[in-house]
Design a protein around this motif. Structure first.
Motif, PDB file in Angstrom:
ATOM      1  N   UNK A 153      26.248  -5.009  42.974  1.00 19.98           N
ATOM      2  CA  UNK A 153      26.083  -3.592  43.314  1.00 19.98           C
ATOM      3  C   UNK A 153      25.282  -3.387  44.591  1.00 19.98           C
ATOM      4  N   UNK A 154      24.340  -4.297  44.882  1.00 21.96           N
ATOM      5  CA  UNK A 154      23.510  -4.142  46.072  1.00 21.96           C
ATOM      6  C   UNK A 154      24.305  -4.278  47.364  1.00 21.96           C
ATOM      7  N   UNK A 155      25.489  -4.833  47.294  1.00 19.31           N
ATOM      8  CA  UNK A 155      26.312  -4.950  48.490  1.00 19.31           C
ATOM      9  C   UNK A 155      27.188  -3.752  48.771  1.00 19.31           C
ATOM     10  N   UNK A 156      27.302  -2.844  47.808  1.00 18.13           N
ATOM     11  CA  UNK A 156      28.234  -1.726  47.974  1.00 18.13           C
ATOM     12  C   UNK A 156      27.848  -0.755  49.087  1.00 18.13           C
ATOM     13  N   UNK A 157      26.573  -0.401  49.274  1.00 22.50           N
ATOM     14  CA  UNK A 157      26.244   0.444  50.438  1.00 22.50           C
ATOM     15  C   UNK A 157      26.640  -0.219  51.753  1.00 22.50           C
ATOM     16  N   UNK A 158      26.473  -1.555  51.836  1.00 22.02           N
ATOM     17  CA  UNK A 158      26.818  -2.268  53.066  1.00 22.02           C
ATOM     18  C   UNK A 158      28.322  -2.258  53.309  1.00 22.02           C
TER      19      UNK A 158
END
Length: 425
Positions: free
Chosen positions: A159-164
Motif C-alpha cells: 500500500x505504501x507504493x500506491x501514492x508513488x
C-alpha cells in the motif's frame, strides 16, 4: 459531417490509385500504421515488464512455502483491480495532453499535467487506504487463518507504493500523450530488474534485515514503485524543459474544474477496467471449490489469454494518442486514417492471436504443466479464448479510439450492461 471525411480511399489496393503511381510505403494508411506500431511497441514491452513483476513475486514466494505463495496470489487478486482502476482514471489525462500537442499548444500542457498530479495524489492515498482495509473482504472470502495475516502484511507493505505509482501514472501521461513511449518502457524494465534483488533481500532477510517471506514481496513492490516515480520524475524534468510544456514551472493550485474534466474522462475508464478485472477474479473464486484440476486449467487459460491481450491493449493506448493528436490538429482526415489503420492492425493481431491459441493450445498449456487432466481442461478453454479474440481485440481498439476523443461514458455503460447480463443470466 461525412463531407469532411478524407477523400482518399481507405482500401490499400483501390484501382483508382493507379498501378503505375501507387507506392504502398507512401500511402497515408501505411504511414499511420508505422506510427501506431512505433508507439505501441514500447508500451507493449512496458506492459510485459509490469506483468513479469507479478510472475517474479509468485515464483520467489513459492520457493519459501505454499502458504507464502497462496498469500501473494490472493493478495494480487485484491490489489491488481485497485491498481488498474487507478491506471484507468489516469488514462483520462492522456487525450488532453495529445490534443494540446496536436494543436501546437505545447505550453498549455504543463497546467493540465499539474492538475493530473493533483488528482493522482488523493487517488494514490485512496488506494493506500483501500489496501489497508481488506480484513472484511478476507473474512467474506473465508480465507484460511494460516495465510490471512500474511495477506494483510503483504497488502500493507504494498500500500505504501500506491501514492508513488499514482504520481508515476500522471507523469506517464505527459510523455505518452506527447508520443514519447520509450521512457515508460525503460523505467518499467528498470523496475523489473530491481524487483528481483529487492525481493531476495526482503524475502530471505539479507543485509541484516528480518526474513519477511511472501510479505516481503509487497514491500519490494512498494520500493520499486517509488524508484520508478523518482526516475520518471528526473526524466520528466529534462523532458519538460526540452519540449517547453512548463509542467514544473509556476506550479498551479488545484483547480476543481480542470480536475473534474480529467475525472469525467478517466473515471469511466477506471470503472470499466475495474468491473472487468474484478469479475475475472470472482470467476476464480467461484470455481475454487470445484476441483483443483479445474482451477489449474482455468488459471493457465486465463494467464495465456491475458498475455495475448496485451498486444491489442498496447495498440489501443497508441490509438488514443494518435486520435487525440489528430483531433488537436483539427484533422478529420488524420483521425479517419488513424481509425482505419488501427482496424487493419488489430484485425491482423486478432487473426494471429486466434490462430496461435487454436492450433498450438496443447503446446501452450504444456509449457505450464505436464498433468494430463489439467492439459485437457486448459486446451479446451484456450479454444474458447481463440474464438473471442476478434470481438475482444476490436472492442479494445474501438475503446482506444473513443478515449482519444474523450468519449468514455457510453463505453463504460456498455461494459456495465454486458457484464451484468453475463453475471445475472
Amino acid at each position: 459531417m461525412h463531407d469532411k471525411l478524407p477523400r482518399f480511399s481507405t482500401h490499400l489496393f483501390d484501382p483508382r490509385c493507379g498501378i503505375m503511381n501507387f507506392t504502398l510505403k507512401h500511402h497515408p494508411v501505411w504511414q499511420e500504421c508505422k506510427s501506431i506500431i512505433s508507439l505501441a511497441f514500447p508500451i507493449l514491452v512496458a506492459q510485459f515488464a509490469q506483468t513479469a513483476n507479478g510472475f517474479v513475486d509468485t515464483i520467489m514466494a513459492g520457493q519459501v512455502s505454499a502458504q507464502d505463495l497462496a498469500a501473494v496470489a490472493v493478495g494480487s487478486a485484491i490489489w491488481v483491480p485497485v491498481f488498474l482502476f487507478m491506471v484507468g482514471v489516469m488514462q483520462g489525462l492522456t487525450p488532453f495532453v495529445s490534443q494540446l500537442k496536436g494543436g501546437g499548444r505545447t505550453a498549455a500542457i504543463g497546467s493540465v499535467v499539474q492538475q493530473g498530479l493533483w488528482l493522482a495524489l488523493p487517488l494514490g492515498l485512496l488506494g493506500w487506504a483501500a489496501l489497508r482495509s481488506m480484513q472484511p473482504v478476507l473474512a467474506l472470502m473465508d480465507v484460511s487463518r494460516d495465510i490471512g495475516p500474511m495477506i494483510i502484511g503483504y497488502l500493507e507493505g504494498l500500500s505504501w507504493g500506491f501514492p508513488a505509482i499514482a504520481l508515476f501514472l500522471a507523469l506517464r501521461s505527459l510523455t505518452e500523450g506527447m508520443s514519447f513511449t520509450r521512457p515508460v518502457m525503460l523505467v518499467s524494465l528498470l523496475g523489473l530488474a530491481v524487483n528481483v534483488p529487492v525481493n531476495y533481500v526482503l524475502i530471505y532477510g539479507k543485509l541484516g534485515l528480518p526474513a519477511l517471506g511472501g510479505v516481503g514481496c509487497g514491500w519490494a513492490t512498494s520500493i520499486v514503485m517509488w524508484l520508478m516515480l523518482i526516475v520518471m520524475a528526473i526524466y520528466s524534468v529534462g523532458f519538460d524543459q526540452r519540449q517547453g510544456s512548463h509542467t514544473f514551472t509556476q506550479f498551479a493550485k488545484p483547480r476543481l474544474d480542470k480536475i473534474g474534466s480529467i475525472l469525467k474522462t478517466g473515471l469511466p475508464i477506471g470503472l470499466a477496467i475495474f468491473i472487468e478485472v474484478s469479475l475475472f477474479c470472482v470467476i476464480a473464486l467461484f470455481i475454487a471449490g470445484i476441483d483443483a484440476t479445474v482451477v489449474a486449467g482455468h488459471q493457465i487459460a486465463l494467464n495465456a489469454s491475458s498475455m495475448t491481450f496485451m498486444i491489442p491493449l498496447s495498440l489501443s493506448l497508441a490509438l488514443t494518442v494518435r486520435v487525440g493528436t489528430n483531433l488537436g490538429r483539427n484533422s478529420l482526415d488524420g483521425v479517419h486514417t488513424a481509425v482505419i489503420s488501427g482496424i487493419y492492425i488489430i484485425l491482423a493481431i486478432a487473426i494471429i492471436n486466434s490462430s496461435l491459441l487454436a492450433f498450438f493450445r496443447t503446446d501452450i498449456a504444456s509449457a505450464y504443466t505436464q498433468d494430463a487432466d489439467v492439459l485437457a481442461i486448459a486446451s479446451g478453454l484456450l479454444l474458447f479464448a481463440a474464438l473471442f479474440q476478434f470481438s475482444d481485440c476490436l472492442q479494445v481498439g474501438a475503446n482506444g479510439v473513443l478515449r482519444g476523443m474523450k468519449d468514455t461514458a457510453i463505453p463504460m455503460m456498455m461494459v456495465l450492461i454486458a457484464y451484468c447480463a453475463w453475471a445475472c443470466p
